[in-house]
Design a protein around this motif. Sequence first.
Motif, short mmCIF file in Angstrom:
data_model
loop_
_atom_site.label_atom_id
_atom_site.label_comp_id
_atom_site.label_asym_id
_atom_site.label_seq_id
_atom_site.Cartn_x
_atom_site.Cartn_y
_atom_site.Cartn_z
N ILE A 710 30.73 43.45 41.69
CA ILE A 710 30.43 42.98 43.06
C ILE A 710 29.09 42.25 43.08
O ILE A 710 28.95 41.21 43.73
CB ILE A 710 30.43 44.18 44.04
N GLU A 711 28.12 42.79 42.33
CA GLU A 711 26.79 42.20 42.30
C GLU A 711 26.79 40.77 41.77
O GLU A 711 26.09 39.90 42.30
CB GLU A 711 25.87 43.08 41.43
N ILE A 712 27.61 40.50 40.75
CA ILE A 712 27.62 39.14 40.19
C ILE A 712 28.85 38.35 40.63
O ILE A 712 29.10 37.26 40.14
CB ILE A 712 27.54 39.17 38.64
N ASN A 713 29.63 38.93 41.55
CA ASN A 713 30.68 38.18 42.24
C ASN A 713 31.82 37.75 41.32
O ASN A 713 32.34 36.64 41.45
CB ASN A 713 30.08 36.96 42.94
N GLN A 714 32.24 38.64 40.39
CA GLN A 714 33.37 38.35 39.51
C GLN A 714 34.62 39.07 40.04
O GLN A 714 34.75 40.29 39.91
CB GLN A 714 33.06 38.78 38.07
N ARG A 715 35.55 38.26 40.62
CA ARG A 715 36.70 38.86 41.32
C ARG A 715 37.67 39.56 40.38
O ARG A 715 38.20 40.62 40.71
CB ARG A 715 37.44 37.76 42.08
N TRP A 716 37.96 38.96 39.24
CA TRP A 716 38.90 39.61 38.31
C TRP A 716 38.34 40.96 37.86
O TRP A 716 39.04 41.97 37.84
CB TRP A 716 39.13 38.69 37.10
N ALA A 717 37.05 40.99 37.52
CA ALA A 717 36.42 42.25 37.11
C ALA A 717 36.45 43.26 38.26
O ALA A 717 36.65 44.46 38.05
CB ALA A 717 34.99 41.99 36.66
N GLN A 718 36.25 42.79 39.49
CA GLN A 718 36.31 43.70 40.64
C GLN A 718 37.68 44.34 40.76
O GLN A 718 37.80 45.55 40.99
CB GLN A 718 35.98 42.93 41.92
N SER A 719 38.74 43.52 40.63
CA SER A 719 40.10 44.06 40.79
C SER A 719 40.41 45.08 39.71
O SER A 719 41.02 46.12 39.98
CB SER A 719 41.12 42.93 40.79
N ARG A 720 39.97 44.81 38.46
CA ARG A 720 40.20 45.78 37.37
C ARG A 720 39.40 47.05 37.61
O ARG A 720 39.86 48.16 37.31
CB ARG A 720 39.81 45.17 36.04
N ALA A 721 38.18 46.92 38.12
CA ALA A 721 37.36 48.10 38.37
C ALA A 721 37.97 48.96 39.48
O ALA A 721 38.00 50.20 39.39
CB ALA A 721 35.94 47.67 38.76
N TYR A 722 38.46 48.34 40.56
CA TYR A 722 39.12 49.09 41.63
C TYR A 722 40.35 49.82 41.08
O TYR A 722 40.62 50.98 41.45
CB TYR A 722 39.54 48.16 42.76
N LEU A 723 41.10 49.16 40.23
CA LEU A 723 42.31 49.77 39.67
C LEU A 723 41.97 50.97 38.80
O LEU A 723 42.62 52.03 38.88
CB LEU A 723 43.09 48.73 38.86
N ALA A 724 40.93 50.82 37.96
CA ALA A 724 40.50 51.94 37.11
C ALA A 724 39.98 53.09 37.97
O ALA A 724 40.26 54.27 37.70
CB ALA A 724 39.43 51.47 36.14
N LEU A 725 39.24 52.76 39.03
CA LEU A 725 38.70 53.79 39.92
C LEU A 725 39.82 54.55 40.62
O LEU A 725 39.76 55.79 40.73
CB LEU A 725 37.78 53.14 40.95
N ALA A 726 40.85 53.84 41.07
CA ALA A 726 41.97 54.49 41.76
C ALA A 726 42.62 55.53 40.87
O ALA A 726 42.89 56.67 41.29
CB ALA A 726 42.99 53.42 42.17
N GLN A 727 42.87 55.15 39.61
CA GLN A 727 43.53 56.10 38.69
C GLN A 727 42.62 57.25 38.33
O GLN A 727 43.08 58.40 38.22
CB GLN A 727 43.95 55.34 37.43
N ALA A 728 41.32 56.98 38.17
CA ALA A 728 40.38 58.06 37.84
C ALA A 728 40.23 59.04 39.00
O ALA A 728 40.14 60.26 38.80
CB ALA A 728 39.03 57.46 37.46
N LEU A 729 40.21 58.52 40.24
CA LEU A 729 40.09 59.39 41.40
C LEU A 729 41.26 60.34 41.50
O LEU A 729 41.09 61.55 41.78
CB LEU A 729 40.00 58.54 42.67
#
Length: 814
Positions: A710-729
């Motif tokens: 989010i800090e460096i505004n990379q959308r693809w990385a954001q979507s992968r991070a949200y997906l990893a977070l969802a599964q980890a949660l």
Amino acid sequence: MKCPRCQAQNREGVRFCEDCGTPLALPCPNCGAEIAPGKKFCGACGAALAAQAADRFPSPRAYTPKHLAERILTSRSALEGERKQVTVLFCDIVDSSRLAERLDPEAMHEVMDRALRLMAEAVHRYEGTINSGLVVVGRIGDDLRMDYTAVGDTTHLAARVQALADPGTILNSSDAGGSSSSCTTAWREPKRGGARWWESWGSRGSGSRRTPRSGLRARSPVREKAEGNPLFVEEVTTSLLERGILVRTNGRIRWTGDAAVEVPASIQDIIRVRIDRLEEPVKRTVQTAAVIGREFGLRLLERISGIAVEVERYLDTLKHLELIHEKRFFPELEYIFKHAVTQDVASQSLLSQRRKELHGAIGQAIEDLYADRLEEQAAILAYHYARSEHQEKAIEYALLAGDRATRLNANAEARTYYDQALSMAQTLAAGPEAERWQIDATVKLAGVALTREHWNQDLANRDRARALAEQLADQPRLSRALYWLGRVHYTTGKLDTSIDYAQDALGLAEELRDETLLAPPVNLLGRVHFLLGENERAAELLARSAEQMSSLGNRIEEATAAGMLSLCEAQLGRFPQAVEAAEHSMRIAEEIQHLPTLAACLGYRAQVQTHRGNWRPALADFRRGLELAEKGGDVFRTYLLRGNLGWAYVVAGDYARAEAELTRALEIAERLGTRFVVGLYLSLLAEARLGMGQVRDALHLSREALRLAIEINQRWAQSRAYLALAQALLRNDPQDYRSAEEAVQQAIAIQQDFGLKCELPRSLLVHASMLRAKGEVEKAKEKTARAVGMLHEMGMAWDLERAEQALRELENTA
């Protein structure tokens, strides 16, 4: 035996008159051989001795023998000046002032004349050279008043030591390296009408040296520095022992440190004496050859020597003396100094101004001899001109040498040349030409940055280059400087800053209507829009860039532009176009065999395959590209390929290998100081840790990945991070559906908004699995069916097979 001066009768066997101290067997002034008193001709050389009166040296000018005086006066090196190894002997008569008060002036003159004669005889016997210290000798004055004298610290040291000597003693001084010494002696007061001469010479150092001849295994640093010469091995080893780098322990010798192995001064002294004893034209030949380099060609040496007809004969003498030997005969005769230290000592024996003149002449000669292939000679031309008065030419050739090294994939070497050019340009007097060279060198340096330090250094240089270009109102150079400022910010992950610079560079290029200036910022803007997730815009720019580079004949940039275009097409789910672009980039890379480009294009093709789910061919391409990048020392490309290799292992389900590669990639990023796609690799590492059952680590990593993306505004990385977070949660708390669903829905929203079509079906399947766990089977079927349709449309066979299996299981759920 009767004394020729005072006519006193002396006992047999004495060498000096017992009444006045005159030598009873005198040296021939022509050859130095001993002659008996009263003889009219020398028995060794036949020289007439009639002019030899009781006062053999009527004036100080006569103290120098004829053969030595002629050698000095006809020697070019004597007139120009040179560095020589000499002994400086200072002698004084004890209390000479008080003695002069007591003696008749004629008697005092006799004492002084006698002292000078004895000193001169000793010095002339060795022609003044006894390996004691390095000085500059040569003429001082002009044609009306010229002296031949020695200047340097050795002479000052000898004078200081003489002042410290006690009457009637010899005081010797030797520095720690044994490179210089002086000896001092004193006269005692005359006794019985005479004076006593102390005929003792100082020597370099004292005591004995025990040089190890056994117990020391051949070590490569000693072997390399000594170059196979047994004496050099002995002297180098002794020097290392004296410096404490080698120590004796229980009869063995061991290393204690990694200090540089240097050639001891004792070896240099030996070589200086050998060179100084050469006949004048032979010495001049070896000195000139030494300035050319360790290796030198006959044709070049003849061109600059001024004695071309005799050069081969002089080289034969040097070969016979084993100072040089022939290196090759074809395409032209070349020689090499047997030892590097010989070349260095011969070169350093010339005064710095003379060396400068020779370096300039060598540069001019190379330009004349190799006018049809100057680029091949650019490095050696830069070397010689940098050591001459022609700094401008040195800069031009250093830049040319850097360009050649860049094309040959030698980025580290290229950087050295560009750095040299920049340093030289900065030392020139301020002016437009010097400032333009600074800008050009800075821009070229930017293209071969390899480390974090390089980026930081280049960023400062580029700011300076931009300011200079603005000051000069040089729009083309300003455009290039702005482009490279944008490029370094892109590399470090500062995308917003990068795009601003790229747009400014593009604006200037469009005003100038210069396609060579337009193409780079277009390419950079395409790359930045890709990382921002704006794939349609990125694809448009990169397609344009590939065409521009093709029309300009820039095959390297055409290949990388096509490769980046393939990634945009893959994320948009247009795999036929993605594969076509990737294969186009690979064909160019294979044709030009530019290893960094080949490594990059292998990575592009592998990413297309990974997006598509074809991880087996992707792994092969990533590994090959990684090998090439590491071989070429391309640290940044190594970072990307290692991280993407970890991504392919995640897709393949090989989580242990994925973790290893991603961890190593992130370590490289830390060393480089870059945030470029770090968020993506952190999210992939979170997926790998989750696959290994390390839920808490995965949760922490996915949150950190999201923050950075989010800090460096990379959308693809954001979507992968949200997906990893969802599964980890969900794995951390199976009942926390709300938080997990919110995260996966954020991933889906980004993918839909920015056209990340190949990522969307995978997020839909993760969401479907959550809905199924909640018991919402119909919603899960709907999500899964949508994912199956998208995967079928894009031809993503590997993911499609698993999605269809999940749909069958849902349909069989009652």
